[in-house]
Design an enzyme around this catalytic site. Sequence first.
Site, PDB file in Angstrom:
ATOM      1  N   ASP A  10       0.792  -1.247   0.000  1.00  0.00           N
ATOM      2  CA  ASP A  10       0.000   0.000   0.000  1.00  0.00           C
ATOM      3  C   ASP A  10       0.824   1.296   0.000  1.00  0.00           C
ATOM      4  OD1 ASP A  10      -1.956  -1.932   0.228  1.00  0.00           O
ATOM      5  OD2 ASP A  10      -2.826  -1.186   2.086  1.00  0.00           O
ATOM      6  N   ASP A  48      -4.629  -0.733  -1.762  1.00  0.00           N
ATOM      7  CA  ASP A  48      -5.905  -0.548  -1.071  1.00  0.00           C
ATOM      8  C   ASP A  48      -6.858   0.101  -2.083  1.00  0.00           C
ATOM      9  OD1 ASP A  48      -6.827  -1.083   1.591  1.00  0.00           O
ATOM     10  OD2 ASP A  48      -6.916   1.068   2.016  1.00  0.00           O
ATOM     11  N   HIS A  50     -10.818   0.971  -2.450  1.00  0.00           N
ATOM     12  CA  HIS A  50     -12.164   0.982  -1.868  1.00  0.00           C
ATOM     13  C   HIS A  50     -13.194   1.676  -2.764  1.00  0.00           C
ATOM     14  CE1 HIS A  50     -10.409  -0.386   1.837  1.00  0.00           C
ATOM     15  NE2 HIS A  50      -9.781   0.740   2.113  1.00  0.00           N
ATOM     16  N   HIS A  54     -17.372   2.747   1.048  1.00  0.00           N
ATOM     17  CA  HIS A  54     -16.851   1.570   1.766  1.00  0.00           C
ATOM     18  C   HIS A  54     -17.210   1.609   3.249  1.00  0.00           C
ATOM     19  CE1 HIS A  54     -13.679  -1.291   3.224  1.00  0.00           C
ATOM     20  NE2 HIS A  54     -14.243  -1.952   2.241  1.00  0.00           N
ATOM     21  N   HIS A  83     -10.562   7.046   2.060  1.00  0.00           N
ATOM     22  CA  HIS A  83      -9.211   6.941   1.500  1.00  0.00           C
ATOM     23  C   HIS A  83      -9.165   5.895   0.389  1.00  0.00           C
ATOM     24  CE1 HIS A  83      -9.350   3.651   4.397  1.00  0.00           C
ATOM     25  NE2 HIS A  83      -8.444   3.051   3.645  1.00  0.00           N
ATOM     26  N   LYS A 108      -7.188  -4.847  -2.826  1.00  0.00           N
ATOM     27  CA  LYS A 108      -7.942  -5.380  -1.677  1.00  0.00           C
ATOM     28  C   LYS A 108      -8.839  -4.300  -1.103  1.00  0.00           C
ATOM     29  CE  LYS A 108      -4.021  -4.363   1.234  1.00  0.00           C
ATOM     30  NZ  LYS A 108      -4.698  -3.279   1.973  1.00  0.00           N
ATOM     31  N   CYS A 153      -1.841  -2.914   7.567  1.00  0.00           N
ATOM     32  CA  CYS A 153      -1.765  -3.830   6.424  1.00  0.00           C
ATOM     33  C   CYS A 153      -0.465  -4.621   6.368  1.00  0.00           C
ATOM     34  CB  CYS A 153      -2.043  -3.067   5.140  1.00  0.00           C
ATOM     35  SG  CYS A 153      -3.782  -2.529   5.072  1.00  0.00           S
TER      36      CYS A 153
END
Length: 199
Positions: A10, A48, A50, A54, A83, A108, A153
């Site tokens: 990330d 990451d 989203h 989310h 984010h 993810k 993470c």
Amino acid sequence: MAGKALIVIDVQNDFCPGGALGVADGDAVVPAINALMADFDHVILTQDWHPADHASFASQHKGKAAYEEIDMPYGPQRLWPDHCIQGSAGAEFHPELYVSSAELIIRKGFRREIDSYSAFFENDHRTPTGLAGYLRERGITDLTLAGLATDFCVAFSAIDARAQGFAATVLLDASRGIDVDGSLAAMIARMREAGVDLR
Ligand code: VGL
Ligand code: ZN
């Protein structure tokens, strides 16, 4: 080196200073990670990723603020500022990261109803991302992890890596933490207990 992979967690604009969930000094990991890539046959990045609504975003929960923890059907979930929204500039990798060195980018957190800290499993600790299968099929047994954030993470990925039978080293100098409610010390202890080699 054929069995060894660098997993870069990330390293995205939103986790760097000035980003929506900026980690202090987060951008400092970029030169170190770029330099490391040359030592590995396999470089894998996580991203990451989203949707705008989310469930990990505090904005989706009336009366809740970022960094509070709530109970979700799959367990406790910390709430975050919005984010890494899919397609946004904040979700892009840091502009100086050597993205072209990566053979795989694993996204993810793309399902609205569940977060995913780990590169291996969503936060129900059950739904796989497919990374373990990818690594096994390619004969990769030893993982070195670095990136953002150490206590979320990176840590969950390293602990799951051990649980899935991989050797796991976390490079603390090439990682930075968020550190909310003592999470950095707590997750370093949990990584150590899980047999993660901390360097
Ligand atoms: C992360 C919080 C929320 C991370 C991702 O990359 O550590 N932390 N989403
Ligand atoms: Zn996230």
